[in-house]
Design a protein around this motif. Structure first.
Motif, PDB file in Angstrom:
ATOM      1  N   LYS A 190     107.015 -13.395  44.390  1.00 11.82           N
ATOM      2  CA  LYS A 190     107.923 -13.124  43.291  1.00 11.82           C
ATOM      3  C   LYS A 190     108.789 -14.360  43.110  1.00 11.82           C
ATOM      4  O   LYS A 190     109.423 -14.825  44.058  1.00 11.82           O
ATOM      5  CB  LYS A 190     108.801 -11.894  43.529  1.00 11.82           C
ATOM      6  CG  LYS A 190     109.678 -11.576  42.326  1.00 11.82           C
ATOM      7  CD  LYS A 190     110.540 -10.327  42.528  1.00 11.82           C
ATOM      8  CE  LYS A 190     111.398 -10.077  41.281  1.00 11.82           C
ATOM      9  NZ  LYS A 190     112.293  -8.909  41.457  1.00 11.82           N
ATOM     10  N   SER A 192     110.864 -17.037  39.847  1.00  7.84           N
ATOM     11  CA  SER A 192     111.529 -17.046  38.546  1.00  7.84           C
ATOM     12  C   SER A 192     111.004 -18.211  37.721  1.00  7.84           C
ATOM     13  O   SER A 192     110.911 -19.337  38.220  1.00  7.84           O
ATOM     14  CB  SER A 192     113.051 -17.166  38.710  1.00  7.84           C
ATOM     15  OG  SER A 192     113.571 -16.033  39.364  1.00  7.84           O
ATOM     16  N   PRO A 206     111.166 -13.209  35.490  1.00  4.80           N
ATOM     17  CA  PRO A 206     110.505 -12.967  36.773  1.00  4.80           C
ATOM     18  C   PRO A 206     108.995 -13.151  36.679  1.00  4.80           C
ATOM     19  O   PRO A 206     108.373 -12.775  35.681  1.00  4.80           O
ATOM     20  CB  PRO A 206     110.866 -11.517  37.108  1.00  4.80           C
ATOM     21  CG  PRO A 206     111.196 -10.890  35.790  1.00  4.80           C
ATOM     22  CD  PRO A 206     111.768 -11.977  34.939  1.00  4.80           C
TER      23      PRO A 206
END
Length: 268
Positions: A190, A192, A206
């Motif tokens: 995960k 950005s 995201p």
């Protein structure tokens, strides 16, 4: 809305384990009550042929009750063959989908071969697809679905098999985009994505990278190595009512993602 994602299934002729793991993943989803949508984010087979795509289609249609299923191609896939073989089934191959009046999915093909010399597994997004991505995410509050991650992440060897023109892909994504969903890494990430801001309150987007159902990649090691870490992604798409967002004319949404690990007993 509940969305599930399966990625990098890598069905093969001479190895039954990837098919068994795919069935295990679908069975787990059914045990959890199914979902509203199933995303198949590329590398469905290890080497594209009609027989393997037919086997993949049979597994999907036999082991899930989810009606809305959408597939994109990965670097191991053949997009035209996918479209032809999946025609008439529940597995659809499209360039976009409107989930409701406010949220859409934008499917981006990164399975094109790089124009320059890059390691096997790298991809490229065509100028036509870039134009569609730019225009669609500008008009619609979207979730971008693409096989290759748009960021260079993971082990050094893995960054060499990304999207050749990944900076152009990032530039084409409008800041109102809710999230980017991808696979290819055979591991969960995960991160950005920073895009050019057009409004003061625009934030980074995201990026969710799904593990594979076939086998994992050991990104902590400097050299290419497989591991047993396989899994799927589950997402909840919900209205974002923070900071008074429920009062604006076009409601904002939030995509929350979580990893579901699979039982490794069938993995070789």
């Amino acid at each position: 809305m509940k969305i599930y994602q399966l990625s990098d299934c890598h069905l093969q002729m001479d190895d039954a384990a990837p098919a068994a793991n795919l069935i295990r993943a679908l069975t787990l989803i059914e045990a959890k009550g199914g979902g509203d949508l199933l995303l198949l984010t590329g590398d469905l087979v290890c080497g594209p042929c009609v027989e393997l795509y037919r086997a993949f289609k049979q597994i999907i249609e036999t082991h899930t009750s989810i009606a809305d299923i959408y597939a994109i191609a990965g670097n191991h896939d053949d997009l035209a063959m996918m479209k032809s073989t999946f025609s008439g089934s529940r597995i659809q191959v499209k360039d976009h989908l409107h989930l409701n009046d406010d949220v859409s999915l934008c499917f981006v093909d990164s399975s094109q071969k790089p124009r320059q010399h890059m390691a096997l597994g790298a991809g490229r997004v065509s100028n036509k697809s870039l134009s569609h991505l730019r225009q669609f995410t500008r008009k619609h509050q979207s979730i971008v679905v693409i096989h290759h991650p748009v960021l260079n992440l993971g082990a050094k060897w893995f960054t060499e098999i990304g999207i050749e023109n990944h900076l152009a892909v990032i530039e084409a994504i409008h800041p109102q985009t809710l999230a980017v969903v991808s696979g290819h890494a055979h591991a969960f990430f995960k991160a950005s994505v920073s895009v050019k801001k057009r409004k003061p309150n625009d934030k980074t987007i995201p990026l969710f990278v799904s593990p594979a159902t076939s086998y994992g990649f050991e990104h902590a090691k400097p050299d290419y190595k497989k591991n047993n870490n396989i899994g799927i992604m589950a997402y909840d798409l919900t209205p974002d009512t923070s900071e008074g967002k429920e009062l604006i004319s076009t409601p904002r949404y939030r995509l929350n993602g979580s990893v579901i690990s699979l039982d490794y007993l069938t993995l070789r």
